[in-house]
Write a protein that holds these residues in place. Structure first.
Motif, PDB file in Angstrom:
ATOM      1  N   GLY A  19       0.802  -1.208   0.000  1.00 27.00           N
ATOM      2  CA  GLY A  19       0.000   0.000   0.000  1.00 27.00           C
ATOM      3  C   GLY A  19       0.837   1.262   0.000  1.00 27.00           C
ATOM      4  O   GLY A  19       0.432   2.292  -0.542  1.00 27.00           O
ATOM      5  N   GLN A  20       2.047   1.201   0.581  1.00 31.26           N
ATOM      6  CA  GLN A  20       2.904   2.370   0.651  1.00 31.26           C
ATOM      7  C   GLN A  20       3.333   2.852  -0.732  1.00 31.26           C
ATOM      8  O   GLN A  20       3.557   4.029  -0.935  1.00 31.26           O
ATOM      9  CB  GLN A  20       4.149   2.063   1.501  1.00 31.26           C
ATOM     10  N   PHE A  21       3.496   1.910  -1.696  1.00 30.52           N
ATOM     11  CA  PHE A  21       3.879   2.381  -3.029  1.00 30.52           C
ATOM     12  C   PHE A  21       2.833   2.014  -4.074  1.00 30.52           C
ATOM     13  O   PHE A  21       3.122   1.843  -5.248  1.00 30.52           O
ATOM     14  CB  PHE A  21       5.283   1.898  -3.433  1.00 30.52           C
ATOM     15  N   HIS A  22       1.572   1.894  -3.598  1.00 28.10           N
ATOM     16  CA  HIS A  22       0.416   1.782  -4.494  1.00 28.10           C
ATOM     17  C   HIS A  22       0.567   0.615  -5.476  1.00 28.10           C
ATOM     18  O   HIS A  22       0.328   0.759  -6.679  1.00 28.10           O
ATOM     19  CB  HIS A  22       0.199   3.097  -5.244  1.00 28.10           C
ATOM     20  N   HIS A  23       0.946  -0.513  -4.958  1.00 27.64           N
ATOM     21  CA  HIS A  23       1.092  -1.707  -5.794  1.00 27.64           C
ATOM     22  C   HIS A  23      -0.271  -2.069  -6.383  1.00 27.64           C
ATOM     23  O   HIS A  23      -1.292  -2.036  -5.688  1.00 27.64           O
ATOM     24  CB  HIS A  23       1.629  -2.862  -4.948  1.00 27.64           C
ATOM     25  N   PRO A  24      -0.334  -2.443  -7.666  1.00 26.59           N
ATOM     26  CA  PRO A  24      -1.639  -2.729  -8.282  1.00 26.59           C
ATOM     27  C   PRO A  24      -2.382  -3.900  -7.648  1.00 26.59           C
ATOM     28  O   PRO A  24      -3.606  -3.997  -7.804  1.00 26.59           O
ATOM     29  CB  PRO A  24      -1.276  -3.037  -9.751  1.00 26.59           C
ATOM     30  N   SER A  25      -1.672  -4.771  -6.925  1.00 31.76           N
ATOM     31  CA  SER A  25      -2.323  -5.929  -6.299  1.00 31.76           C
ATOM     32  C   SER A  25      -2.601  -5.714  -4.818  1.00 31.76           C
ATOM     33  O   SER A  25      -2.928  -6.667  -4.113  1.00 31.76           O
ATOM     34  CB  SER A  25      -1.445  -7.177  -6.471  1.00 31.76           C
ATOM     35  N   LYS A  26      -2.475  -4.476  -4.345  1.00 26.45           N
ATOM     36  CA  LYS A  26      -2.548  -4.268  -2.896  1.00 26.45           C
ATOM     37  C   LYS A  26      -3.900  -4.680  -2.319  1.00 26.45           C
ATOM     38  O   LYS A  26      -3.959  -5.288  -1.241  1.00 26.45           O
ATOM     39  CB  LYS A  26      -2.228  -2.817  -2.528  1.00 26.45           C
ATOM     40  N   THR A  27      -5.011  -4.397  -3.007  1.00 31.70           N
ATOM     41  CA  THR A  27      -6.331  -4.758  -2.471  1.00 31.70           C
ATOM     42  C   THR A  27      -6.498  -6.269  -2.428  1.00 31.70           C
ATOM     43  O   THR A  27      -6.974  -6.826  -1.424  1.00 31.70           O
ATOM     44  CB  THR A  27      -7.445  -4.125  -3.316  1.00 31.70           C
ATOM     45  N   ASP A  28      -6.099  -6.951  -3.493  1.00 28.79           N
ATOM     46  CA  ASP A  28      -6.175  -8.412  -3.509  1.00 28.79           C
ATOM     47  C   ASP A  28      -5.303  -9.008  -2.403  1.00 28.79           C
ATOM     48  O   ASP A  28      -5.692  -9.978  -1.742  1.00 28.79           O
ATOM     49  CB  ASP A  28      -5.725  -8.956  -4.862  1.00 28.79           C
ATOM     50  N   MET A  29      -4.128  -8.416  -2.201  1.00 26.25           N
ATOM     51  CA  MET A  29      -3.227  -8.925  -1.170  1.00 26.25           C
ATOM     52  C   MET A  29      -3.812  -8.709   0.220  1.00 26.25           C
ATOM     53  O   MET A  29      -3.695  -9.562   1.107  1.00 26.25           O
ATOM     54  CB  MET A  29      -1.861  -8.241  -1.282  1.00 26.25           C
ATOM     55  N   GLN A  30      -4.453  -7.567   0.434  1.00 28.15           N
ATOM     56  CA  GLN A  30      -5.079  -7.307   1.731  1.00 28.15           C
ATOM     57  C   GLN A  30      -6.188  -8.314   2.012  1.00 28.15           C
ATOM     58  O   GLN A  30      -6.293  -8.848   3.121  1.00 28.15           O
ATOM     59  CB  GLN A  30      -5.625  -5.875   1.764  1.00 28.15           C
ATOM     60  N   GLU A  31      -7.012  -8.580   1.020  1.00 32.50           N
ATOM     61  CA  GLU A  31      -8.095  -9.547   1.201  1.00 32.50           C
ATOM     62  C   GLU A  31      -7.534 -10.946   1.453  1.00 32.50           C
ATOM     63  O   GLU A  31      -8.061 -11.700   2.276  1.00 32.50           O
ATOM     64  CB  GLU A  31      -9.000  -9.538  -0.027  1.00 32.50           C
ATOM     65  N   GLU A  32      -6.470 -11.297   0.745  1.00 29.27           N
ATOM     66  CA  GLU A  32      -5.840 -12.603   0.942  1.00 29.27           C
ATOM     67  C   GLU A  32      -5.291 -12.734   2.361  1.00 29.27           C
ATOM     68  O   GLU A  32      -5.424 -13.769   3.012  1.00 29.27           O
ATOM     69  CB  GLU A  32      -4.719 -12.787  -0.091  1.00 29.27           C
TER      70      GLU A  32
END
Length: 363
Positions: A19-32
């Motif tokens: 999330g700190q560098f706005h990774h495109p998979s950040k939301t999917d990673m958070q849910e995982e």
């Protein structure tokens, strides 16, 4: 030794790093990440893996001191635990403390300024003694990972103080080790054997329930974290996304005279000027584009400097520490866990970094 502390705000979870560098998979990673113990519970039920059990409560009930939660908390007041405030909305931060008694953890919890309606509280069983901690990745093109003696934070935060081994397993089953230790090798082979699912019906069950995938050898694909507690092998993470983001890294199996050696965090070759930075001096540091960042260990405060750097070198850390993963996502050559780095490298030194081999030389 117990960690007995609130997790540093400078060393957040991997998903918070993204999330700190706005990774495109950040939301999917958070849910995982939020649902990882649901997956571990399913693995326990289907193939018998042990995991660190969790009790979940509504934060509203906990903060209002509801009778049902108070009874549990009194019964387990002196038990060591990890306590987590897990957001219902993945965009909110996850807050946590670990290695304290439940009683002490609750004192920390009640100080948090949150809206209880937006959170659940997880109480996770904890042991302050671990013989080995392991992080590893299973991919179709092989398996690689890192083992240390002691507690798991040494891997994720880079505080390796005891024994440390990296390994790689080819698709054909050939092992390579940074150094050999029969007990460690047996431990890793036992872990991997527990993830070998050669029964087609069980594979199909795991595919249906968890969308699990399998390598040609029958090992379940993914990113895994384990602890060897006294008498128990515990799985503490199973992530179905992260292994696809990581490039296999060979262990350092050779040393060259006149070089400093560590572990390849992210491959690449660069020559540049060292910029030695202490965590307490980040705000006063003037770093130019292309400098090689040299430090004890990175955390989120270093991110703007990492984005300027041509390479990153750390004295602490391992191939799957958060800092190494972030460097790979940024495309930065990185060598981590270089013992004696800050003793031998000074600000302004010219360095040659061969990150793929884990080597750093003064030139």
């Amino acid at each position: 030794m117990a960690e007995n502390s609130v997790v540093s705000s400078f060393q957040p979870s991997l998903t918070e790093w993204f999330g700190q560098f706005h990774h495109p998979s950040k939301t999917d990673m958070q849910e995982e990440d939020v649902k990882k113990r649901d997956r571990l519970a399913a693995l326990s039920r289907i193939i018998g893996l042990d995991y660190d059990h969790v009790w979940t409560f509504s934060a509203v009930e906990v903060f209002s001191r509801a009778p049902a939660t108070e009874t549990f908390f009194k019964e387990h007041a002196k038990d060591l635990c990890a306590l987590r405030l897990v957001p219902k909305d993945p965009a909110l931060p996850k807050l946590r403390t670990r290695g304290r008694t439940l009683e002490a953890s609750l004192s920390w919890l009640y100080e948090q300024k949150i809206d209880p309606a937006l959170y659940n509280v997880e109480v996770v069983e904890h042991n302050d003694v671990a013989e080995y901690s392991t992080i590893f990745v299973v991919r179709n093109d092989g398996i690689f990972g890192h083992v240390v003696t002691g507690l798991h934070h040494q891997l994720t935060q880079g505080d390796v103080t005891g024994g440390s081994w990296t390994f790689q397993v080819s698709p054909e089953g050939t092992y390579r080790w940074s150094s050999r230790d029969a007990n460690v090798e047996t431990h890793v082979k036992n872990i991997l054997a527990s993830l070998l699912v050669d029964d087609r019906e069980i594979q199909e069950s795991l595919r249906r329930e968890l969308s699990a995938e399998f390598s040609p050898s029958g090992h379940m694909l993914g990113y895994f974290e384990t602890l060897l507690w006294p008498g128990r092998l515990i799985f503490i993470d199973y992530n179905r996304l992260l292994h696809e983001m990581l490039v296999p890294v060979a262990p350092v199996v050779e040393e060259t005279l006149g070089t400093l050696s560590g572990q390849c965090g992210s491959a690449g070759h660069i020559v540049g000027r060292a910029r030695v930075i202490a965590p307490e001096a980040i705000e006063q540091t003037r770093m130019e584009e292309g400098d090689i960042l040299v430090t004890q260990n990175t955390d989120v405060r270093f991110l703007p400097l990492m984005q300027k750097a041509s390479a990153v070198l750390t004295e602490k850390g391992g191939i799957l520490s958060h800092a190494a993963i972030v460097c790979r996502e940024l495309g930065l050559p990185a060598v981590v866990g270089i013992r004696g780095l800050l003793e031998h490298v000074h600000d302004g030194d010219k360095l040659e970094v061969d990150a793929g081999r884990g080597h750093v030389a003064l030139v």
